[in-house]
Design a protein around this motif. Structure first.
Motif, PDB file in Angstrom:
ATOM      1  N   GLY A  58       0.787  -1.228   0.000  1.00 31.70           N
ATOM      2  CA  GLY A  58       0.000   0.000   0.000  1.00 31.70           C
ATOM      3  C   GLY A  58       0.819   1.278   0.000  1.00 31.70           C
ATOM      4  N   ASN A  59       2.139   1.154   0.044  1.00 28.92           N
ATOM      5  CA  ASN A  59       3.023   2.318   0.028  1.00 28.92           C
ATOM      6  C   ASN A  59       4.098   2.144  -1.027  1.00 28.92           C
ATOM      7  OD1 ASN A  59       2.014   3.777   2.391  1.00 28.92           O
ATOM      8  ND2 ASN A  59       2.754   2.014   3.543  1.00 28.92           N
ATOM      9  N   VAL A  60       4.373   3.208  -1.757  1.00 27.36           N
ATOM     10  CA  VAL A  60       5.478   3.202  -2.719  1.00 27.36           C
ATOM     11  C   VAL A  60       6.617   3.977  -2.070  1.00 27.36           C
ATOM     12  CG1 VAL A  60       6.240   3.875  -5.019  1.00 27.36           C
ATOM     13  CG2 VAL A  60       3.884   3.087  -4.670  1.00 27.36           C
ATOM     14  N   HIS A  61       7.694   3.280  -1.771  1.00 26.39           N
ATOM     15  CA  HIS A  61       8.838   3.876  -1.085  1.00 26.39           C
ATOM     16  C   HIS A  61       9.885   4.340  -2.083  1.00 26.39           C
ATOM     17  CE1 HIS A  61       7.379   2.379   2.794  1.00 26.39           C
ATOM     18  NE2 HIS A  61       7.024   1.293   2.136  1.00 26.39           N
ATOM     19  N   THR A  62      10.669   5.325  -1.691  1.00 28.61           N
ATOM     20  CA  THR A  62      11.710   5.835  -2.586  1.00 28.61           C
ATOM     21  C   THR A  62      12.719   4.752  -2.942  1.00 28.61           C
ATOM     22  OG1 THR A  62      12.965   6.701  -0.701  1.00 28.61           O
ATOM     23  CG2 THR A  62      11.499   8.241  -1.833  1.00 28.61           C
ATOM     24  N   GLY A  63      13.008   3.852  -2.013  1.00 30.76           N
ATOM     25  CA  GLY A  63      13.927   2.749  -2.301  1.00 30.76           C
ATOM     26  C   GLY A  63      13.400   1.849  -3.399  1.00 30.76           C
ATOM     27  N   GLU A  64      12.086   1.662  -3.428  1.00 26.52           N
ATOM     28  CA  GLU A  64      11.479   0.834  -4.478  1.00 26.52           C
ATOM     29  C   GLU A  64      11.581   1.520  -5.835  1.00 26.52           C
ATOM     30  OE1 GLU A  64       8.157  -1.504  -1.800  1.00 26.52           O
ATOM     31  OE2 GLU A  64       7.723   0.542  -2.483  1.00 26.52           O
ATOM     32  N   ILE A  65      11.395   2.825  -5.856  1.00 27.63           N
ATOM     33  CA  ILE A  65      11.530   3.578  -7.110  1.00 27.63           C
ATOM     34  C   ILE A  65      12.972   3.517  -7.598  1.00 27.63           C
ATOM     35  CG2 ILE A  65      11.312   5.849  -8.196  1.00 27.63           C
ATOM     36  CD1 ILE A  65       8.638   4.450  -7.446  1.00 27.63           C
ATOM     37  N   SER A  66      13.924   3.655  -6.692  1.00 27.35           N
ATOM     38  CA  SER A  66      15.342   3.566  -7.061  1.00 27.35           C
ATOM     39  C   SER A  66      15.680   2.188  -7.601  1.00 27.35           C
ATOM     40  CB  SER A  66      16.232   3.875  -5.854  1.00 27.35           C
ATOM     41  OG  SER A  66      16.053   5.194  -5.429  1.00 27.35           O
ATOM     42  N   THR A  67      15.179   1.161  -6.930  1.00 25.40           N
ATOM     43  CA  THR A  67      15.443  -0.204  -7.385  1.00 25.40           C
ATOM     44  C   THR A  67      14.794  -0.452  -8.737  1.00 25.40           C
ATOM     45  OG1 THR A  67      15.660  -1.001  -5.120  1.00 25.40           O
ATOM     46  CG2 THR A  67      15.152  -2.655  -6.803  1.00 25.40           C
ATOM     47  N   LEU A  68      13.593   0.064  -8.946  1.00 25.36           N
ATOM     48  CA  LEU A  68      12.934  -0.088 -10.242  1.00 25.36           C
ATOM     49  C   LEU A  68      13.756   0.592 -11.339  1.00 25.36           C
ATOM     50  CD1 LEU A  68      10.509  -1.171 -11.810  1.00 25.36           C
ATOM     51  CD2 LEU A  68       9.357   1.004 -11.356  1.00 25.36           C
ATOM     52  N   SER A  69      14.279   1.773 -11.061  1.00 25.22           N
ATOM     53  CA  SER A  69      15.120   2.470 -12.045  1.00 25.22           C
ATOM     54  C   SER A  69      16.356   1.656 -12.383  1.00 25.22           C
ATOM     55  CB  SER A  69      15.536   3.842 -11.509  1.00 25.22           C
ATOM     56  OG  SER A  69      14.416   4.675 -11.376  1.00 25.22           O
ATOM     57  N   GLU A  70      16.957   1.070 -11.361  1.00 28.34           N
ATOM     58  CA  GLU A  70      18.140   0.230 -11.580  1.00 28.34           C
ATOM     59  C   GLU A  70      17.782  -1.003 -12.410  1.00 28.34           C
ATOM     60  OE1 GLU A  70      20.641  -2.586  -8.690  1.00 28.34           O
ATOM     61  OE2 GLU A  70      20.627  -0.475  -8.068  1.00 28.34           O
ATOM     62  N   LEU A  71      16.649  -1.609 -12.084  1.00 27.42           N
ATOM     63  CA  LEU A  71      16.214  -2.793 -12.827  1.00 27.42           C
ATOM     64  C   LEU A  71      15.843  -2.455 -14.267  1.00 27.42           C
ATOM     65  CD1 LEU A  71      14.180  -4.604 -10.049  1.00 27.42           C
ATOM     66  CD2 LEU A  71      16.288  -5.413 -11.136  1.00 27.42           C
TER      67      LEU A  71
END
Length: 114
Positions: free
Chosen positions: A28-41
Motif C-alpha cells: 500500500g506504500n510506494v517507497h523511494t527505495g522501491e523507485i530507485s530499485t525499479l530504475s536500476e532494474l
C-alpha cells in the motif's frame, strides 16, 4: 550494476515488470527505495517507462503464464529480482513476502524466497 546476462523477450520483460509493479504496491506504500530499485532494474533488464505502462495492461493471469513458460534458470532470476524489490525499502513487508511466494509457487519455484 551490470545488465543481466540472461536475455529476456519483450513478453517476458512485461511479465516481470508486471510482477515487480505488484510487489511495489503490495503493502500500500510506494517507497523511494522501491523507485530507485525499479530504475536500476530498468537498466539491468533493458526496459523503459513505456514498458511499465504496457505491463500494467497485462492481466495477472497473462503474466503468470508467461513467467511459467520460462526456463528454470530465468525463474530463479525472477525470484531474486522480486526479492530485491521487496527489500528495496529496508525490509520485506508481510504482504510482499506473501505475494512473492504466490508468484513463485504459480510459476513452479518451490524453494524458499526471502
Amino acid at each position: 550494476m551490470q545488465p543481466l546476462t540472461i536475455p529476456f523477450s519483450l513478453a517476458e520483460k512485461l511479465a516481470i515488470v508486471h510482477a515487480l509493479d505488484s510487489v511495489i504496491i503490495a503493502d500500500g506504500n510506494v517507497h523511494t527505495g522501491e523507485i530507485s530499485t525499479l530504475s536500476e532494474l530498468m537498466h539491468r533488464l533493458d526496459f523503459d517507462s513505456n514498458s511499465i505502462v504496457q505491463a500494467r495492461n497485462l492481466s495477472t493471469e497473462q503474466g503468470i503464464l508467461v513467467l511459467e513458460s520460462m526456463s528454470d534458470k530465468k525463474k530463479l532470476v525472477i525470484a531474486e529480482i522480486l526479492n530485491e524489490m521487496a527489500l528495496a525499502d529496508g525490509f520485506a513487508h508481510k504482504k510482499e513476502k506473501s505475494l512473492i511466494f504466490e508468484i513463485c509457487e504459480a510459476i513452479g519455484i518451490y524453494r524458499s524466497v526471502l
